[in-house]
Design a protein around this motif. Structure first.
Motif, PDB file in Angstrom:
ATOM      1  N   GLN A 209       1.039   4.170  -3.300  1.00 28.62           N
ATOM      2  CA  GLN A 209       0.069   5.042  -2.968  1.00 28.62           C
ATOM      3  C   GLN A 209       1.126   6.416  -4.053  1.00 28.62           C
ATOM      4  O   GLN A 209       1.483   7.574  -3.557  1.00 28.62           O
ATOM      5  CB  GLN A 209       0.182   5.664  -1.448  1.00 28.62           C
TER       6      GLN A 209
ATOM      7  N   ASP B 136       0.720  -1.385  -0.536  1.00 31.26           N
ATOM      8  CA  ASP B 136      -0.221   0.378  -0.267  1.00 31.26           C
ATOM      9  C   ASP B 136       0.853   1.286  -0.105  1.00 31.26           C
ATOM     10  O   ASP B 136       0.887   2.256  -1.042  1.00 31.26           O
ATOM     11  CB  ASP B 136      -0.767   0.143   1.020  1.00 31.26           C
TER      12      ASP B 136
ATOM     13  N   ARG C 134      -4.077   5.665  -9.580  1.00 32.57           N
ATOM     14  CA  ARG C 134      -4.201   7.560  -9.785  1.00 32.57           C
ATOM     15  C   ARG C 134      -2.750   7.686  -9.112  1.00 32.57           C
ATOM     16  O   ARG C 134      -3.334   9.236  -9.689  1.00 32.57           O
ATOM     17  CB  ARG C 134      -4.909   7.092  -7.487  1.00 32.57           C
ATOM     18  N   ALA C 135      -2.030   7.505  -8.055  1.00 34.06           N
ATOM     19  CA  ALA C 135      -0.659   8.207  -8.064  1.00 34.06           C
ATOM     20  C   ALA C 135      -0.064   8.591  -9.354  1.00 34.06           C
ATOM     21  O   ALA C 135       0.518   9.595  -9.779  1.00 34.06           O
ATOM     22  CB  ALA C 135       0.110   7.554  -7.249  1.00 34.06           C
TER      23      ALA C 135
ATOM     24  N   ASP D 144     -11.460  -0.639  -7.553  1.00 31.71           N
ATOM     25  CA  ASP D 144     -10.433  -1.582  -7.540  1.00 31.71           C
ATOM     26  C   ASP D 144     -11.502  -2.869  -8.473  1.00 31.71           C
ATOM     27  O   ASP D 144     -12.580  -3.524  -7.690  1.00 31.71           O
ATOM     28  CB  ASP D 144     -10.220  -2.639  -6.417  1.00 31.71           C
TER      29      ASP D 144
ATOM     30  N   ASP E 282      -9.027  10.218  -7.376  1.00 34.79           N
ATOM     31  CA  ASP E 282      -9.831  10.051  -6.103  1.00 34.79           C
ATOM     32  C   ASP E 282     -11.050   9.008  -6.389  1.00 34.79           C
ATOM     33  O   ASP E 282     -11.458   8.436  -5.507  1.00 34.79           O
ATOM     34  CB  ASP E 282     -10.303  10.419  -5.525  1.00 34.79           C
TER      35      ASP E 282
ATOM     36  N   ASN F 154      -2.056  -1.830  -9.951  1.00 41.21           N
ATOM     37  CA  ASN F 154      -3.367  -1.655  -8.004  1.00 41.21           C
ATOM     38  C   ASN F 154      -4.317  -0.064  -8.384  1.00 41.21           C
ATOM     39  O   ASN F 154      -3.219   0.604  -8.790  1.00 41.21           O
ATOM     40  CB  ASN F 154      -2.471  -1.311  -7.053  1.00 41.21           C
TER      41      ASN F 154
ATOM     42  N   GLU G 193      -4.373   2.091  -6.327  1.00 42.84           N
ATOM     43  CA  GLU G 193      -3.584   2.893  -6.182  1.00 42.84           C
ATOM     44  C   GLU G 193      -2.336   3.632  -6.639  1.00 42.84           C
ATOM     45  O   GLU G 193      -2.325   4.741  -6.477  1.00 42.84           O
ATOM     46  CB  GLU G 193      -2.836   2.692  -4.403  1.00 42.84           C
ATOM     47  N   THR G 194      -1.807   2.667  -7.575  1.00 41.60           N
ATOM     48  CA  THR G 194      -0.468   3.284  -8.346  1.00 41.60           C
ATOM     49  C   THR G 194      -1.359   3.729  -9.274  1.00 41.60           C
ATOM     50  O   THR G 194      -0.487   4.704  -9.758  1.00 41.60           O
ATOM     51  CB  THR G 194       0.118   1.736  -9.123  1.00 41.60           C
TER      52      THR G 194
END
Length: 244
Positions: free
Chosen positions: A35, A31, A101-102, A117, A113, A96, A98-99
């Motif tokens: 991020q 995680d 998104r970043a 998933d 945001d 992922n 979160e990956t």
């Protein structure tokens, strides 16, 4: 993917697919790095053999592998152009969420945001509902990509889909405008695509849109010129026919 070498089975892949049950330490590391925009993979080993298409049992963690994406300098301007033109950009990835998104945030994509998933969705109805609701889709399976395209088209949108892998081919073929990659794209993807980016640069689509609009405007202007210049002749023939 994996291989058996000198009596040891080695596996490399996403942590959630390699290990069915993740430890708190593994989940925390995954995680944290996701991020920060890293694609996180693990290398695991086992003395047990592969069973057909299943991973060997008793896998133990050997190493983490972190991969980061390089953002092209023109990416923010490209995304800004599409926003001004009323085009909604969605990111569909097997990584992922979160990956993704970043990375999307670094590229300048808005509403980063608003992520989901896709591995948490179990039914086709849930995928169709998510298609118009979210901006970033992570852990997307090939059949889900196709569902997303169909869902957006069903909702009345004109859909353009870009991709380079074999698993992108069905969704690219079913999109209103399929865009393949000329350098990294597979032959299957390029063959089903309506347009192929020879330089693998997403920003090239901007030039294609502008060129297409020039052609459209030229055709429209030519039609207007022909109609206006020949209108008197059409009216003369019409009234002459009516009078006779």
């Amino acid at each position: 993917s994996g291989a058996r070498i000198d009596g040891v089975s080695y596996v490399i892949g996403a942590p959630e697919f390699v290990f069915k049950k993740k430890t708190k330490s593994l989940e925390k590391t995954t995680d944290e790095m996701a991020q920060k925009g890293y694609r996180v993979m693990v290398v695991a080993s086992s003395k047990n053999k592969f069973n057909d298409s299943e991973l060997p049992s008793g896998l133990k963690l050997e190493s983490f592998v972190y991969i980061t994406d390089k953002i092209r300098a023109e990416a923010p301007d490209t995304l800004r152009f599409f926003k001004q033109e009323g085009v909604t950009v969605k990111v569909i990835s097997g990584d992922n969420p979160e990956t993704v998104r970043a990375v999307a945030m670094r590229a300048g994509l808005e509403d980063c945001d608003n992520i989901i998933d896709m591995s948490t969705l179990k039914t086709e109805e849930e995928v169709y509902e998510a298609a118009t609701k979210y901006t970033i889709f992570g852990r997307v399976l090939p059949d889900q990509k196709l569902m997303l395209v169909k869902a957006l088209k069903k909702a009345g949108h004109t859909v353009a889909m870009t991709g380079d892998g074999v698993n992108d081919a069905p969704s690219i073929k079913n999109a209103d405008i399929g865009v393949g990659m000329g350098i990294t794209g597979t032959d299957v993807t390029k063959n089903v695509a309506d347009m192929v980016l020879a330089d693998d640069n997403f920003a090239t689509i901007v030039s294609a849109v502008e060129e297409g609009r020039k052609i459209y405007d030229n055709i429209r202007n030519a039609i207007q010129l022909l109609l206006s210049s020949n209108l008197s002749e059409v009216l003369s023939i019409f009234f002459a026919t009516m009078a006779s």
